[in-house]
Design a protein around this motif. Sequence first.
Motif, mmCIF file in Angstrom:
data_model
loop_
_atom_site.group_PDB
_atom_site.id
_atom_site.type_symbol
_atom_site.label_atom_id
_atom_site.label_comp_id
_atom_site.label_asym_id
_atom_site.label_seq_id
_atom_site.Cartn_x
_atom_site.Cartn_y
_atom_site.Cartn_z
ATOM 1 N N ILE A 45 0.863 -1.180 0.000
ATOM 2 C CA ILE A 45 0.000 0.000 0.000
ATOM 3 C C ILE A 45 0.897 1.226 0.000
ATOM 4 O O ILE A 45 1.736 1.396 0.883
ATOM 5 C CB ILE A 45 -0.916 0.008 1.233
ATOM 6 N N GLY A 47 1.089 5.555 -1.022
ATOM 7 C CA GLY A 47 0.327 6.767 -1.308
ATOM 8 C C GLY A 47 0.887 7.925 -0.518
ATOM 9 O O GLY A 47 1.771 7.747 0.314
ATOM 10 N N LYS A 53 -3.162 5.207 4.752
ATOM 11 C CA LYS A 53 -2.609 3.853 4.589
ATOM 12 C C LYS A 53 -2.739 3.058 5.894
ATOM 13 O O LYS A 53 -3.256 1.938 5.906
ATOM 14 C CB LYS A 53 -1.132 3.918 4.157
ATOM 15 N N SER A 54 -2.238 3.660 6.981
ATOM 16 C CA SER A 54 -2.326 2.973 8.270
ATOM 17 C C SER A 54 -3.782 2.772 8.671
ATOM 18 O O SER A 54 -4.166 1.687 9.129
ATOM 19 C CB SER A 54 -1.607 3.776 9.360
ATOM 20 N N ASP A 166 2.710 -2.486 9.162
ATOM 21 C CA ASP A 166 2.724 -1.041 8.939
ATOM 22 C C ASP A 166 4.173 -0.549 8.885
ATOM 23 O O ASP A 166 4.845 -0.498 9.912
ATOM 24 C CB ASP A 166 1.949 -0.324 10.052
ATOM 25 N N VAL A 198 2.105 -1.734 4.433
ATOM 26 C CA VAL A 198 2.153 -0.294 4.184
ATOM 27 C C VAL A 198 3.606 0.110 4.010
ATOM 28 O O VAL A 198 4.479 -0.343 4.758
ATOM 29 C CB VAL A 198 1.541 0.493 5.362
ATOM 30 N N HIS A 200 6.276 3.539 2.766
ATOM 31 C CA HIS A 200 6.444 4.890 2.230
ATOM 32 C C HIS A 200 7.610 4.919 1.254
ATOM 33 O O HIS A 200 7.976 5.962 0.738
ATOM 34 C CB HIS A 200 6.639 5.917 3.356
ATOM 35 N N LEU A 215 -2.828 4.751 -3.572
ATOM 36 C CA LEU A 215 -3.950 5.533 -3.053
ATOM 37 C C LEU A 215 -3.775 7.005 -3.399
ATOM 38 O O LEU A 215 -2.656 7.499 -3.561
ATOM 39 C CB LEU A 215 -4.046 5.364 -1.528
ATOM 40 N N THR A 220 -9.834 9.524 0.172
ATOM 41 C CA THR A 220 -8.939 8.572 -0.467
ATOM 42 C C THR A 220 -9.675 7.593 -1.381
ATOM 43 O O THR A 220 -10.657 6.983 -0.989
ATOM 44 C CB THR A 220 -8.169 7.809 0.637
#
Length: 261
Positions: A45, A47, A53-54, A166, A198, A200, A215, A220
Amino acid sequence: MTTVLQLPAVAGTHVTIRGLHKSFAGVPLYQEFNLDIPRGKIISIFGPNGCGKSTLINMISGLTAIDSGEILFDGKSLKETDIGYVFQNYRDALFPWMSAWDNIAYPLKRRGLGADKVKARVRELADLFEIKFNLGLFPYELSGGQQQTVCIMRALATKPEILFLDEPFSALDFEMTLFIRAKLQEANLLAGVTMMIVSHDLEDAVFLADRILLLTRRPTRVAEFMHFDMPRPRAPEAVSAPEFIQTKSAALQIFQREMRS
Ligand SMILES: Nc1ncnc2c1ncn2[C@@H]1O[C@H](COP(=O)(O)OP(=O)(O)O)[C@@H](O)[C@H]1O
Ligand SMILES: [Mg+2]
């Protein structure tokens, strides 16, 4: 809760999300959100910061209440589903008063498993994760990477059907990131556990993914749910392969398009 299965589930779907709404302080984050998460796949995931996301994995795993809508696991509710969760901050995730071994054994003991079965399962996990440190040590005696490894072992202990992570790499050095990337792939191949990760970091996201969920900014939406079918296990060098670079750049383009819009 009302049943809102307007869209039929897609074949091979594990988690079905229909008509999901979630606001914080009256500001909508998710509105009429629908998603089908395929079974046994690794879903990344990705975005913009703060896009939810979390919150998305927290709503699916029941840590965050939804306002309305429906989330089903093979048509079952969360209560009837065995899940695992790896928290973003491993420093606060382990029980500090328990050894690494006891942390991993904890969910098994809670299930009422006998001592022999608990031992056998912890040993199995120690083999899978090639543990070379003493599991009798306490969390504060372990490196960050070792603590995160223990968190993942604990989350996998009961053989959950779905594992949520996460940003599992956010506090790891590069060597440890490569190791955990490899182990998550192995765990997925071995047990067919669905994983929602998730990230980044776009490289992490693409490296692990069968599907990359991109996303938009809030409220969202799904910008794109990309496929990435590169064979597994993927070695660290996979990041230099043309198909990898192509997928990463396609994801980046969609991300940038969403940031501009
Ligand atoms: N418990 C909460 N109370 C109020 N706002 C929240 C809460 N949790 C998340 N948010 C807000 O929802 C948005 C999405 O948060 P989050 O899911 O943590 O984003 P991401 O993980 O994509 O960075 C952010 O604007 C955040 O401030
Ligand atoms: Mg987050």
